[in-house]
Design a protein around this motif. Sequence first.
Motif, PDB file in Angstrom:
ATOM      1  N   ASP A   1      29.019  89.450  51.585  1.00  0.00           N
ATOM      2  CA  ASP A   1      28.969  90.904  51.674  1.00  0.00           C
ATOM      3  C   ASP A   1      29.951  91.610  50.736  1.00  0.00           C
ATOM      4  N   ASP A   2      30.927  90.864  50.236  1.00  0.00           N
ATOM      5  CA  ASP A   2      31.972  91.473  49.419  1.00  0.00           C
ATOM      6  C   ASP A   2      32.216  90.643  48.161  1.00  0.00           C
ATOM      7  N   ALA A   3      32.866  91.272  47.182  1.00  0.00           N
ATOM      8  CA  ALA A   3      33.211  90.571  45.937  1.00  0.00           C
ATOM      9  C   ALA A   3      34.586  91.039  45.479  1.00  0.00           C
ATOM     10  N   TYR A   4      35.371  90.105  44.951  1.00  0.00           N
ATOM     11  CA  TYR A   4      36.736  90.392  44.538  1.00  0.00           C
ATOM     12  C   TYR A   4      37.004  89.737  43.186  1.00  0.00           C
ATOM     13  N   LEU A   5      37.859  90.374  42.392  1.00  0.00           N
ATOM     14  CA  LEU A   5      38.260  89.815  41.101  1.00  0.00           C
ATOM     15  C   LEU A   5      39.779  89.837  41.008  1.00  0.00           C
ATOM     16  N   TRP A   6      40.384  88.645  40.824  1.00  0.00           N
ATOM     17  CA  TRP A   6      41.827  88.548  40.623  1.00  0.00           C
ATOM     18  C   TRP A   6      42.127  88.537  39.126  1.00  0.00           C
ATOM     19  N   THR A   7      43.055  89.358  38.688  1.00  0.00           N
ATOM     20  CA  THR A   7      43.502  89.331  37.299  1.00  0.00           C
ATOM     21  C   THR A   7      44.947  89.802  37.240  1.00  0.00           C
ATOM     22  N   ASP A   8      45.620  89.466  36.126  1.00  0.00           N
ATOM     23  CA  ASP A   8      47.033  89.852  36.010  1.00  0.00           C
ATOM     24  C   ASP A   8      47.173  91.181  35.274  1.00  0.00           C
ATOM     25  N   GLY A   9      48.430  91.600  35.072  1.00  0.00           N
ATOM     26  CA  GLY A   9      48.717  92.938  34.555  1.00  0.00           C
ATOM     27  C   GLY A   9      48.155  93.247  33.188  1.00  0.00           C
ATOM     28  N   ARG A  10      47.794  92.235  32.416  1.00  0.00           N
ATOM     29  CA  ARG A  10      47.221  92.486  31.092  1.00  0.00           C
ATOM     30  C   ARG A  10      45.869  93.185  31.174  1.00  0.00           C
ATOM     31  N   TYR A  11      45.183  93.042  32.320  1.00  0.00           N
ATOM     32  CA  TYR A  11      43.803  93.523  32.402  1.00  0.00           C
ATOM     33  C   TYR A  11      43.565  94.535  33.516  1.00  0.00           C
ATOM     34  N   PHE A  12      44.631  95.057  34.132  1.00  0.00           N
ATOM     35  CA  PHE A  12      44.450  96.026  35.219  1.00  0.00           C
ATOM     36  C   PHE A  12      43.635  97.240  34.764  1.00  0.00           C
ATOM     37  N   LEU A  13      44.022  97.847  33.633  1.00  0.00           N
ATOM     38  CA  LEU A  13      43.354  99.066  33.170  1.00  0.00           C
ATOM     39  C   LEU A  13      41.904  98.780  32.786  1.00  0.00           C
ATOM     40  N   GLN A  14      41.692  97.687  32.081  1.00  0.00           N
ATOM     41  CA  GLN A  14      40.323  97.342  31.680  1.00  0.00           C
ATOM     42  C   GLN A  14      39.445  97.090  32.894  1.00  0.00           C
ATOM     43  N   ALA A  15      39.978  96.343  33.879  1.00  0.00           N
ATOM     44  CA  ALA A  15      39.193  96.037  35.073  1.00  0.00           C
ATOM     45  C   ALA A  15      38.855  97.312  35.849  1.00  0.00           C
ATOM     46  N   GLN A  16      39.807  98.226  35.952  1.00  0.00           N
ATOM     47  CA  GLN A  16      39.559  99.473  36.669  1.00  0.00           C
ATOM     48  C   GLN A  16      38.452 100.288  36.009  1.00  0.00           C
ATOM     49  N   GLU A  17      38.357 100.214  34.690  1.00  0.00           N
ATOM     50  CA  GLU A  17      37.340 100.969  33.952  1.00  0.00           C
ATOM     51  C   GLU A  17      35.974 100.297  33.995  1.00  0.00           C
ATOM     52  N   GLN A  18      35.953  98.969  33.996  1.00  0.00           N
ATOM     53  CA  GLN A  18      34.697  98.261  33.780  1.00  0.00           C
ATOM     54  C   GLN A  18      34.071  97.662  35.035  1.00  0.00           C
ATOM     55  N   LEU A  19      34.861  97.422  36.078  1.00  0.00           N
ATOM     56  CA  LEU A  19      34.280  96.815  37.274  1.00  0.00           C
ATOM     57  C   LEU A  19      33.412  97.820  38.022  1.00  0.00           C
ATOM     58  N   PRO A  20      32.255  97.387  38.519  1.00  0.00           N
ATOM     59  CA  PRO A  20      31.450  98.276  39.370  1.00  0.00           C
ATOM     60  C   PRO A  20      32.162  98.491  40.702  1.00  0.00           C
ATOM     61  N   ASN A  21      31.742  99.507  41.415  1.00  0.00           N
ATOM     62  CA  ASN A  21      32.427  99.904  42.646  1.00  0.00           C
ATOM     63  C   ASN A  21      32.369  98.849  43.739  1.00  0.00           C
ATOM     64  N   ASP A  22      31.387  97.946  43.680  1.00  0.00           N
ATOM     65  CA  ASP A  22      31.270  96.951  44.753  1.00  0.00           C
ATOM     66  C   ASP A  22      32.077  95.684  44.492  1.00  0.00           C
ATOM     67  N   ILE A  23      32.914  95.692  43.442  1.00  0.00           N
ATOM     68  CA  ILE A  23      33.832  94.581  43.190  1.00  0.00           C
ATOM     69  C   ILE A  23      35.254  95.109  43.327  1.00  0.00           C
ATOM     70  N   THR A  24      36.039  94.505  44.225  1.00  0.00           N
ATOM     71  CA  THR A  24      37.402  94.950  44.485  1.00  0.00           C
ATOM     72  C   THR A  24      38.375  94.256  43.533  1.00  0.00           C
ATOM     73  N   LEU A  25      39.196  95.033  42.864  1.00  0.00           N
ATOM     74  CA  LEU A  25      40.204  94.483  41.959  1.00  0.00           C
ATOM     75  C   LEU A  25      41.416  94.024  42.752  1.00  0.00           C
ATOM     76  N   MET A  26      41.798  92.767  42.562  1.00  0.00           N
ATOM     77  CA  MET A  26      42.995  92.200  43.196  1.00  0.00           C
ATOM     78  C   MET A  26      44.053  92.037  42.114  1.00  0.00           C
ATOM     79  N   LYS A  27      45.092  92.876  42.155  1.00  0.00           N
ATOM     80  CA  LYS A  27      46.119  92.886  41.115  1.00  0.00           C
ATOM     81  C   LYS A  27      47.156  91.797  41.397  1.00  0.00           C
ATOM     82  N   MET A  28      47.058  90.715  40.650  1.00  0.00           N
ATOM     83  CA  MET A  28      47.902  89.549  40.887  1.00  0.00           C
ATOM     84  C   MET A  28      49.384  89.885  40.749  1.00  0.00           C
ATOM     85  N   ARG A  29      50.165  89.306  41.663  1.00  0.00           N
ATOM     86  CA  ARG A  29      51.626  89.418  41.671  1.00  0.00           C
ATOM     87  C   ARG A  29      52.126  90.832  41.969  1.00  0.00           C
ATOM     88  N   MET A  30      51.250  91.690  42.472  1.00  0.00           N
ATOM     89  CA  MET A  30      51.670  93.014  42.905  1.00  0.00           C
ATOM     90  C   MET A  30      51.961  92.980  44.406  1.00  0.00           C
TER      91      MET A  30
END
Length: 212
Positions: A1-30
């Motif tokens: 029912d859910d989807a998540y993507l883990w990435t580090d600080g190099r890609y936070f901004l890109q992921a926020q812009e490009q991920l669809p709303n049904d994928i939750t961004l997991m900001k590693m080491r935050m």
Amino acid sequence: DDAYLWTDGRYFLQAQEQLPNDITLMKMRMPGVPTLSEFLAQHLDEDDVLGFDGQVMNASFILDLEEELPFDLKFEDVDLSYIWKDRPERSHEAVYLYDDTYNGMDYKIKLEWVRDYMDANEINHHLIASLDDIAWLFNIRGNDIPCTPVALAFAIVHETTATLYLQKGTYDQEFIDHFKDNVIIKDYEDVYKDVANLNGTLLVDLSHINYQ
């Protein structure tokens, strides 16, 4: 029912812009963001099945996860290649010998160094998947990884010989002759069945091989 993507600080901004709303961004080491293993431990139940591609999952991660979970979980190694229908071919550039003028030491001497360690520790085989280690040990180079002169390969050092696993069409007869009597050249994919048939003690860095 859910989807998540883990990435580090190099890609936070890109992921926020490009991920669809049904994928939750997991900001590693935050703060407050669980690691992947912590998240799985929190969300998996005893009867659940965890699927993954064994050729792209780190072995130490899966083995550690098995130890960390408070219950036995069913693991399923799955092939999802059918989903990406137009996936580009895996790189298979030519492998070449690194000239003796620059490599500093013959590969046969390096192999003997490894075997000295194996003998002292009663090890029968050493499986290597780290591409830079293979390039150094056998004095070979390639162009399969951008900006890094390595070839896609596996290697196993045995007590009296060694096996180098390379993709078909990436080497010629001169390359084979160079390693004659010391190193057997086999197909890249053969490593999986060969490892399954090994006997004795195996030296391996679990953080540098895939789970399969």
